[in-house]
Design a protein around this motif. Sequence first.
Motif, mmCIF file in Angstrom:
data_model
loop_
_atom_site.group_PDB
_atom_site.id
_atom_site.type_symbol
_atom_site.label_atom_id
_atom_site.label_comp_id
_atom_site.label_asym_id
_atom_site.label_seq_id
_atom_site.Cartn_x
_atom_site.Cartn_y
_atom_site.Cartn_z
ATOM 1 N N ALA A 193 50.832 37.912 38.312
ATOM 2 C CA ALA A 193 52.466 37.513 38.583
ATOM 3 C C ALA A 193 52.905 38.680 37.572
ATOM 4 O O ALA A 193 52.380 39.097 36.573
ATOM 5 N N PRO A 194 54.229 38.732 37.799
ATOM 6 C CA PRO A 194 55.100 39.501 36.751
ATOM 7 C C PRO A 194 54.900 39.171 35.444
ATOM 8 O O PRO A 194 55.258 37.860 35.036
ATOM 9 N N GLY A 195 54.640 40.199 34.363
ATOM 10 C CA GLY A 195 54.624 39.851 33.145
ATOM 11 C C GLY A 195 53.363 39.201 32.826
ATOM 12 O O GLY A 195 53.165 38.829 31.648
ATOM 13 N N LYS A 196 52.464 38.740 33.615
ATOM 14 C CA LYS A 196 51.275 38.240 33.319
ATOM 15 C C LYS A 196 49.802 39.315 33.329
ATOM 16 O O LYS A 196 49.842 40.240 34.315
ATOM 17 N N GLU A 197 48.861 38.788 32.848
ATOM 18 C CA GLU A 197 47.564 39.575 33.184
ATOM 19 C C GLU A 197 47.120 39.129 34.630
ATOM 20 O O GLU A 197 47.400 38.220 35.099
ATOM 21 N N ARG A 198 46.172 40.025 35.102
ATOM 22 C CA ARG A 198 45.574 39.997 36.158
ATOM 23 C C ARG A 198 44.459 38.865 35.930
ATOM 24 O O ARG A 198 43.661 38.863 35.000
ATOM 25 N N GLU A 199 44.377 37.836 36.854
ATOM 26 C CA GLU A 199 43.635 36.604 36.720
ATOM 27 C C GLU A 199 42.744 36.301 37.858
ATOM 28 O O GLU A 199 43.041 36.680 39.201
ATOM 29 N N PHE A 200 41.344 36.047 37.456
ATOM 30 C CA PHE A 200 40.577 35.551 38.668
ATOM 31 C C PHE A 200 41.169 34.194 39.409
ATOM 32 O O PHE A 200 41.668 33.372 38.899
ATOM 33 N N VAL A 201 40.928 34.530 40.851
ATOM 34 C CA VAL A 201 41.392 33.380 41.717
ATOM 35 C C VAL A 201 40.064 32.887 42.524
ATOM 36 O O VAL A 201 39.790 31.547 42.487
ATOM 37 N N SER A 202 39.174 33.530 43.112
ATOM 38 C CA SER A 202 38.096 33.430 43.602
ATOM 39 C C SER A 202 36.964 34.175 43.860
ATOM 40 O O SER A 202 37.257 35.519 43.943
ATOM 41 N N GLY A 203 35.903 34.085 44.045
ATOM 42 C CA GLY A 203 34.778 34.868 44.483
ATOM 43 C C GLY A 203 33.811 34.217 45.291
ATOM 44 O O GLY A 203 33.407 33.035 45.257
ATOM 45 N N ILE A 204 33.189 35.055 46.034
ATOM 46 C CA ILE A 204 31.915 34.923 46.830
ATOM 47 C C ILE A 204 30.734 35.983 46.649
ATOM 48 O O ILE A 204 31.148 36.831 46.900
ATOM 49 N N ALA A 221 52.536 35.853 43.465
ATOM 50 C CA ALA A 221 51.901 37.003 42.556
ATOM 51 C C ALA A 221 51.448 37.975 43.716
ATOM 52 O O ALA A 221 51.308 37.893 44.784
ATOM 53 N N VAL A 222 50.900 39.395 43.170
ATOM 54 C CA VAL A 222 50.482 40.092 44.169
ATOM 55 C C VAL A 222 48.965 39.714 43.921
ATOM 56 O O VAL A 222 48.380 39.719 42.925
ATOM 57 N N TYR A 223 48.347 39.358 45.261
ATOM 58 C CA TYR A 223 47.047 39.268 45.305
ATOM 59 C C TYR A 223 45.885 40.445 45.561
ATOM 60 O O TYR A 223 46.306 41.153 46.356
ATOM 61 N N TYR A 224 45.011 40.659 44.757
ATOM 62 C CA TYR A 224 43.973 41.623 45.032
ATOM 63 C C TYR A 224 42.711 41.353 45.378
ATOM 64 O O TYR A 224 42.303 40.458 44.661
ATOM 65 N N CYS A 225 42.068 42.302 46.103
ATOM 66 C CA CYS A 225 40.549 42.046 46.443
ATOM 67 C C CYS A 225 39.888 42.931 45.826
ATOM 68 O O CYS A 225 40.383 44.167 45.312
ATOM 69 N N ALA A 226 38.687 42.700 45.129
ATOM 70 C CA ALA A 226 37.940 43.251 44.511
ATOM 71 C C ALA A 226 36.477 43.441 44.935
ATOM 72 O O ALA A 226 35.916 42.498 45.374
ATOM 73 N N ALA A 227 35.802 44.189 44.689
ATOM 74 C CA ALA A 227 34.195 44.370 44.996
ATOM 75 C C ALA A 227 33.307 44.965 44.027
ATOM 76 O O ALA A 227 33.792 45.618 43.135
ATOM 77 N N ARG A 228 32.022 44.241 43.899
ATOM 78 C CA ARG A 228 31.085 44.849 43.031
ATOM 79 C C ARG A 228 29.711 44.888 43.825
ATOM 80 O O ARG A 228 29.458 43.781 44.434
ATOM 81 N N SER A 229 28.994 45.619 43.381
ATOM 82 C CA SER A 229 27.602 45.611 43.874
ATOM 83 C C SER A 229 26.689 44.783 43.174
ATOM 84 O O SER A 229 26.894 44.613 41.888
ATOM 85 N N GLY A 230 26.076 43.709 43.650
ATOM 86 C CA GLY A 230 25.317 42.862 42.987
ATOM 87 C C GLY A 230 25.616 41.346 43.517
ATOM 88 O O GLY A 230 26.524 41.188 44.199
ATOM 89 N N LYS A 231 24.720 40.519 43.096
ATOM 90 C CA LYS A 231 25.059 39.283 43.821
ATOM 91 C C LYS A 231 25.670 38.125 43.075
ATOM 92 O O LYS A 231 25.778 37.040 43.659
ATOM 93 N N ASN A 232 26.019 38.340 41.897
ATOM 94 C CA ASN A 232 26.699 37.434 40.790
ATOM 95 C C ASN A 232 28.182 37.561 41.123
ATOM 96 O O ASN A 232 28.824 38.563 41.047
ATOM 97 N N VAL A 233 28.744 36.183 41.046
ATOM 98 C CA VAL A 233 30.240 36.260 40.942
ATOM 99 C C VAL A 233 30.452 36.423 39.405
ATOM 100 O O VAL A 233 30.178 35.641 38.742
ATOM 101 N N PHE A 234 31.584 37.117 39.281
ATOM 102 C CA PHE A 234 32.226 37.144 37.818
ATOM 103 C C PHE A 234 33.636 36.969 37.795
ATOM 104 O O PHE A 234 34.290 37.254 38.743
ATOM 105 N N ILE A 235 33.988 36.240 36.706
ATOM 106 C CA ILE A 235 35.593 36.121 36.763
ATOM 107 C C ILE A 235 36.454 37.108 36.204
ATOM 108 O O ILE A 235 37.546 36.898 36.042
ATOM 109 N N THR A 236 35.646 38.137 35.451
ATOM 110 C CA THR A 236 36.596 39.372 34.941
ATOM 111 C C THR A 236 36.957 40.375 35.535
ATOM 112 O O THR A 236 35.670 40.868 35.977
ATOM 113 N N THR A 237 38.034 41.211 35.271
ATOM 114 C CA THR A 237 38.228 42.262 36.320
ATOM 115 C C THR A 237 37.460 43.199 35.841
ATOM 116 O O THR A 237 36.970 43.985 36.783
#
Length: 124
Positions: free
Chosen positions: A40-51, A92-108
């Motif tokens: 959101a404007p003026g705020k840090e990017r935050e975790f919403v959900s992961g799979i 807010a602006v919603y971003y999709c993110a990807a990582r290799s590996g099986k674990n869900v993390f909440i940090t950018t």
Amino acid sequence: QVQLVESGGGLVQAGGSLRLSCAASGGTFSLLTLGWFRQAPGKEREFVSGISWTGGTTSYADSVKGRFTISRDNAKNTVYLQMNSLKPEDTAVYYCAARSGKNVFITTGRYDNWGQGTQVTVSS
């Protein structure tokens, strides 16, 4: 390098619903853990959900539990975020993110690839 393209954002009234999509290319989708973040404007990017890469593990921020649902379709290389009972504070602006590996993390910092984002605006 994985490319991610979000879609589905828009303007909706409070209490309404939106479904975000994130299409991936350039990688082996079934080996990626996917996440949705928002900023959101003026705020840090935050975790919403992961799979996780199998879809067997999902995680949600407390602020969206019971309202948002994440899912993935490995045949379509796409991850979704169904957002119901939207509130103005979900804007807010919603971003999709990807990582290799099986674990869900909440940090950018744990995610290697990011989309350009899609704007979600919830009016009161």
